[in-house]
Design a protein around this motif. Sequence first.
Motif, mmCIF file in Angstrom:
data_model
loop_
_atom_site.group_PDB
_atom_site.id
_atom_site.type_symbol
_atom_site.label_atom_id
_atom_site.label_comp_id
_atom_site.label_asym_id
_atom_site.label_seq_id
_atom_site.Cartn_x
_atom_site.Cartn_y
_atom_site.Cartn_z
ATOM 1 N N TRP A 1 0.812 -1.224 0.000
ATOM 2 C CA TRP A 1 0.000 0.000 0.000
ATOM 3 C C TRP A 1 0.839 1.265 0.000
ATOM 4 O O TRP A 1 0.320 2.371 0.027
ATOM 5 C CB TRP A 1 -0.921 0.014 1.218
ATOM 6 C CG TRP A 1 -0.208 -0.294 2.488
ATOM 7 C CD1 TRP A 1 -0.117 -1.501 3.092
ATOM 8 C CD2 TRP A 1 0.547 0.610 3.308
ATOM 9 N NE1 TRP A 1 0.647 -1.415 4.232
ATOM 10 C CE2 TRP A 1 1.065 -0.126 4.387
ATOM 11 C CE3 TRP A 1 0.835 1.963 3.234
ATOM 12 C CZ2 TRP A 1 1.853 0.445 5.371
ATOM 13 C CZ3 TRP A 1 1.629 2.529 4.221
ATOM 14 C CH2 TRP A 1 2.115 1.775 5.268
ATOM 15 N N LYS A 2 2.180 1.151 -0.040
ATOM 16 C CA LYS A 2 3.019 2.331 0.169
ATOM 17 C C LYS A 2 2.870 3.392 -0.917
ATOM 18 O O LYS A 2 3.130 4.553 -0.665
ATOM 19 C CB LYS A 2 4.480 1.929 0.338
ATOM 20 C CG LYS A 2 5.142 1.373 -0.882
ATOM 21 C CD LYS A 2 6.578 1.001 -0.555
ATOM 22 C CE LYS A 2 7.238 0.316 -1.721
ATOM 23 N NZ LYS A 2 8.592 -0.097 -1.385
ATOM 24 N N HIS A 3 2.439 3.044 -2.113
ATOM 25 C CA HIS A 3 2.263 4.027 -3.180
ATOM 26 C C HIS A 3 0.786 4.371 -3.416
ATOM 27 O O HIS A 3 0.446 4.955 -4.436
ATOM 28 C CB HIS A 3 2.888 3.519 -4.483
ATOM 29 C CG HIS A 3 4.367 3.324 -4.381
ATOM 30 N ND1 HIS A 3 5.245 4.362 -4.153
ATOM 31 C CD2 HIS A 3 5.129 2.215 -4.458
ATOM 32 C CE1 HIS A 3 6.478 3.898 -4.102
ATOM 33 N NE2 HIS A 3 6.429 2.583 -4.274
ATOM 34 N N ASP A 4 -0.078 4.007 -2.478
ATOM 35 C CA ASP A 4 -1.516 4.264 -2.606
ATOM 36 C C ASP A 4 -1.822 5.659 -2.057
ATOM 37 O O ASP A 4 -1.923 5.862 -0.853
ATOM 38 C CB ASP A 4 -2.304 3.200 -1.859
ATOM 39 C CG ASP A 4 -3.799 3.300 -2.069
ATOM 40 O OD1 ASP A 4 -4.268 4.323 -2.606
ATOM 41 O OD2 ASP A 4 -4.507 2.350 -1.690
ATOM 42 N N SER A 5 -1.960 6.629 -2.947
ATOM 43 C CA SER A 5 -2.166 8.022 -2.517
ATOM 44 C C SER A 5 -3.528 8.236 -1.856
ATOM 45 O O SER A 5 -3.716 9.221 -1.139
ATOM 46 C CB SER A 5 -2.014 8.967 -3.705
ATOM 47 O OG SER A 5 -2.964 8.659 -4.701
ATOM 48 N N SER A 6 -4.474 7.331 -2.053
ATOM 49 C CA SER A 6 -5.790 7.494 -1.428
ATOM 50 C C SER A 6 -5.713 7.358 0.089
ATOM 51 O O SER A 6 -6.609 7.800 0.803
ATOM 52 C CB SER A 6 -6.787 6.487 -2.000
ATOM 53 O OG SER A 6 -6.466 5.167 -1.600
ATOM 54 N N GLU B 1 -3.564 8.842 2.029
ATOM 55 C CA GLU B 1 -3.139 10.090 2.657
ATOM 56 C C GLU B 1 -4.297 10.788 3.352
ATOM 57 O O GLU B 1 -4.169 11.246 4.487
ATOM 58 C CB GLU B 1 -2.497 11.007 1.627
ATOM 59 C CG GLU B 1 -1.177 10.485 1.100
ATOM 60 C CD GLU B 1 -0.597 11.332 -0.014
ATOM 61 O OE1 GLU B 1 -1.058 12.478 -0.214
ATOM 62 O OE2 GLU B 1 0.328 10.846 -0.675
ATOM 63 N N SER B 2 -5.436 10.857 2.687
ATOM 64 C CA SER B 2 -6.593 11.520 3.299
ATOM 65 C C SER B 2 -7.132 10.722 4.492
ATOM 66 O O SER B 2 -7.582 11.305 5.478
ATOM 67 C CB SER B 2 -7.696 11.740 2.261
ATOM 68 O OG SER B 2 -8.171 10.508 1.760
ATOM 69 N N ILE B 3 -7.057 9.409 4.410
ATOM 70 C CA ILE B 3 -7.525 8.569 5.522
ATOM 71 C C ILE B 3 -6.645 8.792 6.750
ATOM 72 O O ILE B 3 -7.135 9.007 7.865
ATOM 73 C CB ILE B 3 -7.533 7.087 5.111
ATOM 74 C CG1 ILE B 3 -8.578 6.861 4.009
ATOM 75 C CG2 ILE B 3 -7.793 6.179 6.302
ATOM 76 C CD1 ILE B 3 -8.525 5.508 3.345
ATOM 77 N N PHE B 4 -5.316 8.767 6.554
ATOM 78 C CA PHE B 4 -4.417 8.986 7.683
ATOM 79 C C PHE B 4 -4.523 10.410 8.215
ATOM 80 O O PHE B 4 -4.389 10.645 9.423
ATOM 81 C CB PHE B 4 -2.973 8.656 7.306
ATOM 82 C CG PHE B 4 -2.707 7.171 7.217
ATOM 83 C CD1 PHE B 4 -2.954 6.341 8.287
ATOM 84 C CD2 PHE B 4 -2.206 6.617 6.050
ATOM 85 C CE1 PHE B 4 -2.713 4.983 8.220
ATOM 86 C CE2 PHE B 4 -1.952 5.254 5.966
ATOM 87 C CZ PHE B 4 -2.206 4.435 7.056
ATOM 88 N N ALA B 5 -4.762 11.370 7.351
ATOM 89 C CA ALA B 5 -4.949 12.752 7.798
ATOM 90 C C ALA B 5 -6.182 12.852 8.688
ATOM 91 O O ALA B 5 -6.157 13.517 9.734
ATOM 92 C CB ALA B 5 -5.065 13.682 6.597
ATOM 93 N N GLU B 6 -7.266 12.204 8.299
ATOM 94 C CA GLU B 6 -8.495 12.230 9.103
ATOM 95 C C GLU B 6 -8.271 11.548 10.450
ATOM 96 O O GLU B 6 -8.735 12.034 11.484
ATOM 97 C CB GLU B 6 -9.636 11.551 8.348
ATOM 98 C CG GLU B 6 -10.955 11.520 9.104
ATOM 99 C CD GLU B 6 -11.504 12.911 9.441
ATOM 100 O OE1 GLU B 6 -12.266 13.025 10.417
ATOM 101 O OE2 GLU B 6 -11.169 13.879 8.729
ATOM 102 N N ILE B 7 -7.558 10.438 10.457
ATOM 103 C CA ILE B 7 -7.245 9.763 11.723
ATOM 104 C C ILE B 7 -6.442 10.696 12.621
ATOM 105 O O ILE B 7 -6.703 10.808 13.823
ATOM 106 C CB ILE B 7 -6.474 8.446 11.458
ATOM 107 C CG1 ILE B 7 -7.392 7.420 10.795
ATOM 108 C CG2 ILE B 7 -5.890 7.881 12.756
ATOM 109 C CD1 ILE B 7 -6.688 6.184 10.280
ATOM 110 N N GLY B 8 -5.458 11.387 12.033
ATOM 111 C CA GLY B 8 -4.667 12.346 12.812
ATOM 112 C C GLY B 8 -5.521 13.461 13.372
ATOM 113 O O GLY B 8 -5.344 13.878 14.525
ATOM 114 N N ASN B 9 -6.472 13.976 12.585
ATOM 115 C CA ASN B 9 -7.364 15.040 13.055
ATOM 116 C C ASN B 9 -8.237 14.559 14.210
ATOM 117 O O ASN B 9 -8.418 15.281 15.197
ATOM 118 C CB ASN B 9 -8.246 15.542 11.912
ATOM 119 C CG ASN B 9 -7.458 16.322 10.883
ATOM 120 O OD1 ASN B 9 -6.402 16.857 11.180
ATOM 121 N ND2 ASN B 9 -7.980 16.382 9.665
#
Length: 81
Positions: A51-56, A58-66
């Motif tokens: 999954w390391k090159h799966d740009s989709s 990024e938004s999931i991890f950003a939401e988890i961080g928020n």
Amino acid sequence: MQVQGVINGEYIKLFRKTTLPDGLPVIVNIRTKPSMPEENRNLIDKLCGSWKHDSSLESIFAEIGNVNSRILFNRNDSGFL
């Protein structure tokens, strides 16, 4: 008789020849071959990096961080931490 092989679609490719004639009906009891530790490690390495090159993501991890930030902020604000 026990013969090892590999499944390819709906066929089983045997690793050695048998004396059985072509077309003979047989009953097959399938057991998976136990994997060796290095095979397990290679599989883990392959799957973990898949999954390391799966740009989709990024938004999931950003939401988890928020969400985590809001939870920590709320706990600090109310005296929990």
